[in-house]
Design an enzyme around this catalytic site. Structure first.
Site, short mmCIF file in Angstrom:
data_model
loop_
_atom_site.label_atom_id
_atom_site.label_comp_id
_atom_site.label_asym_id
_atom_site.label_seq_id
_atom_site.Cartn_x
_atom_site.Cartn_y
_atom_site.Cartn_z
N SER A 29 0.86 -1.19 0.00
CA SER A 29 0.00 0.00 0.00
C SER A 29 0.89 1.23 0.00
CB SER A 29 -0.88 0.01 1.26
OG SER A 29 -1.58 1.23 1.36
N GLY A 30 0.36 2.32 -0.52
CA GLY A 30 1.09 3.58 -0.43
C GLY A 30 0.36 4.52 0.53
N LYS B 2 -0.56 6.54 3.50
CA LYS B 2 0.26 7.04 4.60
C LYS B 2 -0.34 6.72 5.97
CE LYS B 2 2.62 10.64 2.03
NZ LYS B 2 2.52 12.00 1.55
N LYS C 105 -2.22 4.10 6.77
CA LYS C 105 -1.97 2.67 7.04
C LYS C 105 -0.52 2.45 7.40
CE LYS C 105 -5.55 0.65 4.09
NZ LYS C 105 -5.83 -0.21 2.94
N ASP D 138 -6.71 -5.65 3.29
CA ASP D 138 -7.87 -5.21 2.55
C ASP D 138 -8.94 -4.97 3.59
OD1 ASP D 138 -8.68 -4.49 -0.11
OD2 ASP D 138 -10.25 -5.97 0.08
N HIS E 126 -8.53 8.58 8.83
CA HIS E 126 -8.64 8.60 7.37
C HIS E 126 -9.87 7.79 6.96
CE1 HIS E 126 -6.78 4.52 7.26
NE2 HIS E 126 -6.07 4.99 8.27
N ASP F 173 -13.50 7.29 8.93
CA ASP F 173 -13.39 7.57 10.37
C ASP F 173 -14.29 8.72 10.86
OD1 ASP F 173 -11.59 5.52 10.49
OD2 ASP F 173 -9.83 6.75 10.91
#
Length: 198
Positions: A8-9, A11, A13, A69, A151, A154
């Site tokens: 993943s990219g 941020k 996470k 996921d 994010h 939320d």
């Protein structure tokens, strides 16, 4: 220090994963650091999509990979947006939760929902027995977005037993309660059992 690539990219996470694994001398690196392109999530479940992402990242980087996921299931929408949570509106996180609020506008409280998280760890791209951990975070959907510490959905998700949204909780509280925090704890347990942690 052991290195694991995060498929993943994102941020948000990356920050959550890095905080959890740092204590165990494991460095979590985002896949975009290795120019790993996004892979099509063609699965019909969280498990399938997490496996696709982890295998893809492990194949390109040659490192063990973790993929997550996750998504939001809203009971009034028969579990939608589900695996399509990140691309529900085709726009931003704000677009996603605004579309959701519109879709359940007429639904009275409690508008029950849960975040689901599936984590997959693959030792290498051909790993025949990836570690798979799944956890949920129960709650309901509020009537308006509140808070800015978080994010995705939320700002509209109110966890069971709380008056505040997930975006109004501190990072520590959220890591302790959240679907991803719970799934990460299960993954760490599996790591300990299998001797992956030093």
């Amino acid at each position: 220090m052991k290195q694991i690539v995060l498929a993943s990219g994102n941020k948000g996470k990356l920050k959550e994963f890095a905080e959890m694994f740092n204590t165990f001398n494991i460095e979590v690196l985002p896949q975009n650091q290795f120019d790993v392109p996004e892979v099509a999530e063609t699965g019909t479940t969280f498990v399938e999509n997490a496996i696709i992402k982890a295998r893809h990242a492990a194949e390109i980087t040659g490192l063990p990979a973790i993929a997550d996921d996750s998504g939001l299931e809203v009971d009034a929408l028969d579990g939608a947006p589900g695996i399509y949570s990140a691309r529900y509106s085709g726009a931003t996180a704000e677009g996603n939760y605004n579309k959701l609020l519109g879709a359940i506008e007429a639904t009275p409280a409690p508008r029950t929902a849960r975040f689901q998280c599936v984590l997959v760890y693959m030792r290498h791209a051909k790993d025949p027995t990836p570690i798979i951990c799944q956890a949920a975070w129960e709650g309901e959907i509020g009537f308006e977005p509140k808070g800015n510490n978080g994010h995705g959905y939320d700002p509209v998700f109110i966890p069971c037993g709380y008056q505040q949204t997930a975006a109004e909780l501190s990072s520590d509280e959220k890591n302790h309660l959240s679907h991803r925090g719970k799934a990460l704890k299960l993954l760490l347990e599996a790591f300990k059992q299998q001797g992956i942690l030093g």
